[in-house]
Each structure stands twice: as structure tokens, then as C-alpha cells.
Scaffold this motif. Sequence first.
Motif, short mmCIF file in Angstrom:
data_model
loop_
_atom_site.label_atom_id
_atom_site.label_comp_id
_atom_site.label_asym_id
_atom_site.label_seq_id
_atom_site.Cartn_x
_atom_site.Cartn_y
_atom_site.Cartn_z
N ILE A 185 7.22 -17.48 -38.04
CA ILE A 185 6.40 -16.26 -38.04
C ILE A 185 7.01 -15.18 -38.94
CG2 ILE A 185 7.44 -15.02 -36.11
CD1 ILE A 185 4.55 -14.43 -35.17
N TYR A 186 8.31 -15.25 -39.20
CA TYR A 186 8.94 -14.23 -40.05
C TYR A 186 9.10 -14.69 -41.50
CZ TYR A 186 9.90 -10.96 -36.30
OH TYR A 186 9.75 -10.04 -35.29
N GLN A 187 9.26 -15.99 -41.72
CA GLN A 187 9.54 -16.45 -43.06
C GLN A 187 8.39 -17.21 -43.71
OE1 GLN A 187 13.30 -18.54 -43.33
NE2 GLN A 187 14.34 -17.10 -41.97
N HIS A 188 7.43 -17.70 -42.94
CA HIS A 188 6.35 -18.50 -43.51
C HIS A 188 4.98 -17.84 -43.38
CE1 HIS A 188 8.77 -22.12 -44.38
NE2 HIS A 188 9.48 -21.73 -43.33
N GLU A 189 4.65 -17.35 -42.18
CA GLU A 189 3.35 -16.70 -41.98
C GLU A 189 3.53 -15.39 -41.22
OE1 GLU A 189 -0.43 -18.60 -41.22
OE2 GLU A 189 0.53 -20.56 -41.23
N PRO A 190 4.14 -14.40 -41.87
CA PRO A 190 4.29 -13.10 -41.18
C PRO A 190 2.95 -12.42 -40.90
CG PRO A 190 4.94 -12.94 -43.49
CD PRO A 190 4.77 -14.41 -43.19
N TYR A 191 1.89 -12.87 -41.57
CA TYR A 191 0.57 -12.29 -41.30
C TYR A 191 0.16 -12.49 -39.84
CZ TYR A 191 -4.49 -11.57 -41.60
OH TYR A 191 -5.78 -11.12 -41.39
N LEU A 192 0.71 -13.49 -39.17
CA LEU A 192 0.39 -13.72 -37.76
C LEU A 192 0.84 -12.55 -36.89
CD1 LEU A 192 1.34 -17.50 -37.43
CD2 LEU A 192 -0.94 -16.52 -37.76
N ARG A 193 1.74 -11.69 -37.40
CA ARG A 193 2.22 -10.54 -36.64
C ARG A 193 1.41 -9.28 -36.93
NH1 ARG A 193 6.77 -8.52 -38.11
NH2 ARG A 193 6.97 -9.54 -40.14
N PHE A 270 2.72 -22.74 -48.04
CA PHE A 270 1.71 -22.09 -47.21
C PHE A 270 0.31 -22.51 -47.63
CE2 PHE A 270 -1.26 -18.45 -47.02
CZ PHE A 270 -1.39 -18.32 -45.65
N LEU A 271 0.04 -22.49 -48.93
CA LEU A 271 -1.28 -22.88 -49.43
C LEU A 271 -1.56 -24.35 -49.14
CD1 LEU A 271 -1.35 -21.03 -52.88
CD2 LEU A 271 -2.80 -20.56 -50.91
N LEU A 272 -0.56 -25.20 -49.37
CA LEU A 272 -0.76 -26.64 -49.16
C LEU A 272 -1.08 -26.95 -47.71
CD1 LEU A 272 -0.69 -29.47 -50.40
CD2 LEU A 272 1.76 -29.56 -49.86
N THR A 273 -0.32 -26.41 -46.77
CA THR A 273 -0.54 -26.74 -45.36
C THR A 273 -1.90 -26.21 -44.89
OG1 THR A 273 0.70 -24.74 -44.77
CG2 THR A 273 1.89 -26.83 -44.75
N ASN A 274 -2.27 -25.02 -45.32
CA ASN A 274 -3.52 -24.44 -44.85
C ASN A 274 -4.75 -25.06 -45.52
OD1 ASN A 274 -3.24 -21.95 -42.89
ND2 ASN A 274 -1.48 -21.90 -44.26
N VAL A 275 -4.63 -25.46 -46.77
CA VAL A 275 -5.74 -26.15 -47.44
C VAL A 275 -5.94 -27.53 -46.81
CG1 VAL A 275 -6.49 -27.22 -49.60
CG2 VAL A 275 -5.61 -24.89 -49.61
#
Length: 310
Positions: A185-193, A270-275
Motif C-alpha cells: 500500500i505504500y510502495q506499489h498502490e498508495p492510491y488505495l490510501r 502496476f500497469l501490467l498487473t491491473n491490465v
Amino acid sequence: VFVVFSFTSVVDLIISLEEDGYISGFVEVYVREGEPYLRTAHGIMICYWDGIIHYGLYLAMIAAIGQRKSYRNLGLFWLGSLMMSIVVFLLGNLIGKYSSDLSPAFLLNLPYVLIPIWAGVRLFQQPKALPCLSPEKVAEEQCKRLYQRPQDMGLVLVLLLTAAFTFFRGMVVLDCPADSCFEYIYQHEPYLRDPVAYPKVQMLIYMFYVLPFFCLCIYGLVLPGCSWLPDWSLVFAGAIAQAQFSHLGSSLHARTPFPYQTPEDVWWSFLLTNVLYALGPQLLAYRCLRCPAFFLPATPASLHVGKKHQ
């Protein structure tokens, strides 16, 4: 209904273009005073999706109605997309940082909940376009074990990985104390916070509604005759396509505060996993539409062949 929604899609496209600075002087006062949450990265992304994808779907469905053709599949994809968009948007507004700024203009979103429910009931009541398949062909497909269907084996593997990732991100937004969740949550998808709450609501909907559906899909790919799967795969394909577009775009958009933007050093992962996450349900829906024999209700012929195999 589709004509009215087409008009609102154009309005949403104007809002998104104006908020990104491509045009000016159209809806600035309304957005600033009436619905300030549309100025967030998530609000801009859902307006883009509504103004481009939904607008295209409306035109396609209106054309199909004019030509007396079936629009059921397009409608189911649209249904999932619109419902996911509005549910995340409304819940995020109610519990996020903009909950204290809600105005009567917020009630304008209620038709986006009620009308799709009515439209969804109508869509599911429409007759399906049945494929021209003989009972023997259906029986042949339904008697194949999973290892005899390599494409379905691949889909099961994709769904298992997607389900695991769904559970993991759900635990992340639930503040799981594990080191892997903290690091993610801090290094890969901080947007979740982000305090706007849209990403947290999105991940919780994934965890409590989409995750069980993935498990049901695996069941439907293993055992034949799950006639509900083609329709619902379209609904969830639309829902996840919309959700992932909004999530990806918001994570990278300049309107998201810098501490919550995706770090540049993990952009590609991030793009690869979410796509790939968005691609799995689309492949499932395509498989169900392209080769529906396995999902048709069991015929006497298939039962007879099944007994012979036993």
C-alpha cells in the motif's frame, strides 16, 4: 432511456475535458458548486468512461433497436459497467472526504441506480440467441474433462490468480498488519490510501462480490450446464473493465495528490498487473460467447453419453 443517457454521456465527456483543461467555460460553475467530487481524478475518469465507452454502447444499442436486432449482450456489458461505476461513486461520496460537501445535486445520481435496475430486469427477460448446435455436439463438448479443454484450464488458472490478487488487495485496504500488505500500500498502490475513499470502496466490492463470482466461474468451467455463466460473465466483464479503467487512470492522474500517486519506479508492474486483472473477465466472456455448447442446459443426449462414459 438510451437516448436520454446518451445526452448525459455527452455532458460527462464535456466535464472531463474541461477538468483536464482541453476546453473551458461550459460546466465549471455547476461542477464547482454542485458536484465538486467530479473534480477528483476518479470523477474525471468515470466521466471519460461514460462519455466514450457508454456513449458508444448507447449508439450501438439504439442502432440495433432500429434494425430490430438483439442488443442483449451489449446491454448486459453496459449494465455491469454502469452499476459498478455508480455504486463506487455514490458510496465513495457518502463515506469519503466529500461526504460533508454533498448538496441536493447529489440526488441527480439516483436515476443512475434505479433505471439500470429496471433495464437489467428487462435485459434478462429478453430471449437468448440460441446457437445452432445439435444435441450430439452439445453432448460431445459437455463430456470433455477439464484437462481435455486447455483453454478452459488456462482460464481457471487466470481466475485463481485473479481471485488471490483480489483477496490480497481487499486485505490491504482493511489494514492487514502483514508486512506484505504494508509494503504494497505504500510502495506499489498508495492510491488505495487516498481519503476520497473510491479505491477502498472499489477493493471491498471486489473482495465481497467479485471474488465469490470468480469462484463460481471456476465451478462453471469445471462442471457443464451452467447456463447462467455466459450472461453474468458479460455483466462482470463490463463492471471490471470500467472499474479497472477508473482505478488505473486515477492512480496516475495529476489530480490525485502526489503522496497517493503510483511511484514511477513501479509503473510498469502496476500497469501490467491491473491490465491483466481487467483482461481475465473479458477472456471469460469471450470464451462463453464463442463456444457456448459447454454451458447449455444438459440435454438427454449428453446425459446418455455421460452415462456411457461412466
